[in-house]
Every structure is written in C-alpha cells, then in structure tokens.
Design a protein around this motif. Sequence first.
Motif, PDB file in Angstrom:
ATOM      1  N   UNK A 443      70.246  65.872 -32.234  1.00  0.00           N
ATOM      2  CA  UNK A 443      70.875  67.014 -32.711  1.00  0.00           C
ATOM      3  C   UNK A 443      72.375  67.122 -32.782  1.00  0.00           C
ATOM      4  N   UNK A 444      73.111  66.826 -34.296  1.00  0.00           N
ATOM      5  CA  UNK A 444      74.568  67.597 -34.262  1.00  0.00           C
ATOM      6  C   UNK A 444      75.375  67.644 -33.385  1.00  0.00           C
ATOM      7  N   UNK A 445      76.462  67.422 -32.890  1.00  0.00           N
ATOM      8  CA  UNK A 445      77.237  68.066 -32.263  1.00  0.00           C
ATOM      9  C   UNK A 445      77.013  69.622 -32.089  1.00  0.00           C
ATOM     10  N   UNK A 446      76.182  69.994 -30.934  1.00  0.00           N
ATOM     11  CA  UNK A 446      77.200  71.754 -30.677  1.00  0.00           C
ATOM     12  C   UNK A 446      77.872  71.858 -30.167  1.00  0.00           C
ATOM     13  N   UNK A 447      79.044  72.935 -29.995  1.00  0.00           N
ATOM     14  CA  UNK A 447      79.736  73.698 -29.419  1.00  0.00           C
ATOM     15  C   UNK A 447      79.732  74.243 -28.533  1.00  0.00           C
ATOM     16  N   UNK A 448      79.529  74.252 -27.313  1.00  0.00           N
ATOM     17  CA  UNK A 448      78.704  75.030 -25.916  1.00  0.00           C
ATOM     18  C   UNK A 448      80.729  75.503 -25.270  1.00  0.00           C
ATOM     19  N   UNK A 449      80.512  76.835 -25.232  1.00  0.00           N
ATOM     20  CA  UNK A 449      82.027  77.385 -25.202  1.00  0.00           C
ATOM     21  C   UNK A 449      81.208  78.616 -23.588  1.00  0.00           C
ATOM     22  N   UNK A 450      81.981  78.327 -22.244  1.00  0.00           N
ATOM     23  CA  UNK A 450      82.017  79.142 -21.248  1.00  0.00           C
ATOM     24  C   UNK A 450      83.636  79.613 -21.047  1.00  0.00           C
ATOM     25  N   UNK A 506      84.868  69.577 -38.136  1.00  0.00           N
ATOM     26  CA  UNK A 506      85.931  69.657 -36.780  1.00  0.00           C
ATOM     27  C   UNK A 506      85.869  69.087 -35.600  1.00  0.00           C
ATOM     28  N   UNK A 507      84.735  67.942 -34.799  1.00  0.00           N
ATOM     29  CA  UNK A 507      84.286  68.652 -33.002  1.00  0.00           C
ATOM     30  C   UNK A 507      85.535  68.897 -32.127  1.00  0.00           C
ATOM     31  N   UNK A 508      85.614  69.277 -31.615  1.00  0.00           N
ATOM     32  CA  UNK A 508      86.966  69.678 -30.672  1.00  0.00           C
ATOM     33  C   UNK A 508      86.747  68.372 -29.694  1.00  0.00           C
ATOM     34  N   UNK A 509      87.813  68.162 -29.058  1.00  0.00           N
ATOM     35  CA  UNK A 509      87.871  67.098 -27.880  1.00  0.00           C
ATOM     36  C   UNK A 509      86.534  67.956 -26.827  1.00  0.00           C
ATOM     37  N   UNK A 510      86.124  67.541 -26.134  1.00  0.00           N
ATOM     38  CA  UNK A 510      84.955  67.433 -24.696  1.00  0.00           C
ATOM     39  C   UNK A 510      85.719  67.796 -23.698  1.00  0.00           C
TER      40      UNK A 510
END
Length: 515
Positions: A443-450, A506-510
Amino acid sequence: MAIPSRPRAAALTTGVVLVGALLAGCGGGARTTGDLTAQKLAWKDCPAPSEAEGGGPAPSPLPGGAEWQCATMRAPLDWGKPKGDTIGIALIRAKASGPASERIGSLVFNFGGPGGSGVTTLPAFGEDYAALRTRYDLVSFDPRGVGRSDPVTCESNAQLDAYFQQDATPDSTTEQKQLLSRTQKFNDACERNSKKILPHVRTTDAARDMDLMRQVLGDDKLHYFGISYGTELGGVYAHLFPKRVGRAVFDAVVDPTQTPEEGALGQARGFQLALDNFAEDCTSQIEDCPVGDTAQDVKNRIAALLKSLEKKPIPGLGTRKLTQTAATNGIAQSLYSKDFWEYLTEGLEQAYEGDGRILMLLSDSMNGRGENGEYSNITAANIAINCADEKPRYDAAYVRSKLSDFRAASPVFGDYLAWGMVGCTDWPVPGAADHPDVHAPGSAPILVIGNTGDPATPYEGARAMTDALGEGVGVELTYKGQGHGAYDSKNRCVQSAVNSYLLNGKVPKANTVCS
C-alpha cells in the motif's frame, strides 16, 4: 458515542452535530442489470436528512455558495453474489473549489460509529475541510445499513426510550436477567425488521462498496480520510485493495489487534483518563471549580451522584428521568471533546441540584435522539455492524468474571462497558473474526494519527495500527491533546501535516509530535 450497545468507536463529529443543536431512501431489492462499475451517478440537490439519518434541514451551501449534491450508487446486496440483488448507497459531495487542472480527485470520508451518517456529518463540518477542497471533491456516504443506505431498523422510538432507560449495570441476578431479556428483545426486533440486510453489513462489505465507489467516481486510487471506526474501515480496505490506496489519513485510530473485550477494557481506561483530565482542568482554573474542590473530589462527587441515581432517578426531559445509565452515557458524551467540558460542568451542577436536563441532552446526543423524540438508526446500525464483524459472544457469567478488571480500569465506566459486552449475545448473524485484518503490504503510505487524550480510541491504537499495516505503510503522528481525534481540534501542526500530505503528497517524518 462509545458505550455498550452504542458506537464502540464512534467519531466525535457525529455527536457534535446533535449536541450543538440540542445545547445551543434508498430501498434494496433491484437486480443488477449490467456492470455496476459503469453506472453514472445522478447528482442532485440534497434532500432533508431522513429520520434514520437524524432528521433536520437540507444542508446549507458552503461559504462562497458551493452547493452540496447527493446521489445514490447501486451496490450488490451480497458481494458473494455480485450479479444478484442490489442496494442503494447514499452519497454526498461538494466539488473541488480550485482550478480543474489542479484537482487530484475525490477525497472520501468516513466519520465513524460504526453507524454514523456521512451524508449528514460532512456538511456539518464542510468548512473545516476548506483547504482540502481546493484540490479534492469532498465525498462521504451512508455505509450499508446506515441512514439512507438500506438502514437497519430495530425498535420504535418509544421502545428505544425504554431501551435507553434500562439499568445497564446490573447488581443482582434479577437485574442481570432483566438486562439480558431486554437485549434479546432488541436483537429479536432487529432480526424481525431487518433480516435481509443483517448478514451484509460487515466492514469488509463496506470496504468493497468503497472500491466500487472509487471506480464510479472515476478515480484510479482511493484517497481517504477515516476517523475513529473509519480508520478500521480504511485499514480493511487497504488489506483488501493495497494497490488501490492513494493518499490516506487515519485519525482517532481503532486498535485493529484487539478483541471486543480488549477494546472495551481499553475504552474504560480511555474514558477514565479523559474524566481525570477534566477534573484536573476544572480544579486548576483560577476561579473555583463548581463541581469539586480537588480533582479527586470531583470524581468522588460524580461517583456519589451515579450511585444515588441508581436508587432515585431525578427529573430529566419531559416524562423521562435521568437514570444512572443516562447520566453515565451523558458524561461519556461530554468527554469526546474538550469543547464539551463546559456542558459537563453545567450538567453536573444541575444534577447535584436535582435537575437532569443537560446530562439527559448529552445522553440523547450519544444515542441519536432528536429533540422531536425521533431516533436516527445509529444504535441499530452500530450493533448490527459490530455484531456481524466480531466473532466473540460473551455471556453474563463471563462478564461477571471480568468485572474486577473493568472496575480497576475505571471506577466510573468499568461496569457499564463490561456489561455492554453482552450486546451481541444470541445475535442472529455470526461474527466474522476476533479482530479485523489490516495488513496491507504494497500500500501507499497511510498517515496514522493518535491523540494522547483520546477517550474512545485510546492513543495506543495508533501504534498498533501502524505496526499492523506493515513496514513502510503506516506513518505515525502523535497529537498531545484532549478529545476524540486530532484534525478537528484545529491544531495547526496536525492540520499542516495532514494538508501537506493530502494536497502535496509530502509524507511527514515518522513519529512526528504535535502539541
């Protein structure tokens, strides 16, 4: 919306719509006549929401005059028989505001529940996504079994009033039998009134609907924004269709590795943490906290109130009394957002004086009850979807054996959430699995917010989701805040990270941290 027999992983936004109002069709049965991916959507002005969607006026235009449009997509009733009967999936959209040359595609939202109507929720918060609308058509939908999409129907409004007044924390064998009998009566009504749709409301079915939606909307990839249960739906979609995931954001993340019991226990801890934070916040203000002298005093007085309501309910709204169950439900609803804490303070003040109106209004919001006494179908849909998804079935003996664990997790919410586990006992449709499969290699990157202060989907779920999606897929971002979800808190750091990814790729830094 996150208490037993109600939305186990509900989105904040669904409740906000009704709280703000209170405190301030498509039928199935048609046969497939051709390739459903080739169907053309007939977009029209949106009607007023149906009773199952929560009622109210038709959505108002967005600032600048952009109109909301609605349509119905046909989908197979049974994805195992794609050329059989179909059902209608209700959709809503606001077209992109920017130049056509910069349009990326559609951004599909699911706001959670399960059981929340996206057709009513998206317009209520459309302004919050104005930046995203510059390059996307904003799209949401009523998942199958919800709102206008062949809604699950169980009991009448009057019967639901009685259902939500029942003692949901039984202390004796007699009370336990009454709870189980009332639950069975509700479940029987669901089978009697919605037998055809009940086997086909699993999250895997909704995920397949979304892939059909992607194709009908004309997108090569599904660009997606899932909140609360919407993160579980998004994870299941990514597992089934990893190569079709576009830019995706999961906010207020469900832990996909947990059994229903583990999820309920996690929520007990989450709601207790939120209540602790409320009490600390109230007693740290410059002015005296009107509901307690210290944080512990606030919690002690709440516990005493709930104990007294078990024996002697107080006047609520109309002929309905504020019971222990309704008060617990109302307190839980107020913990979904820090913006609601003022209502909790006022509601507790009133209740200590023998007036249960505000806590009852909050409870009604949790349960999908409008001022006119009509209920949306959020409770019926929530139970139907959860019970179709979740394989475990818990009986009274099992719950009794776990009460000490739940009470340790939360003196206020523990019993309530523990006994909520019997909601799927004797459900007419077997559950699919112990927990959803969201592993999505490729899958493409998925941004996961907690969110560290999230009561309904505790913070730890974001890490579990990131790990379960697989290496190189989940990208975790932490928001040090309060309430359910992060983007709608309007935190600039969170919104900048999300907007930058969805709009510019633009994927944020992990492990980025926002506070």
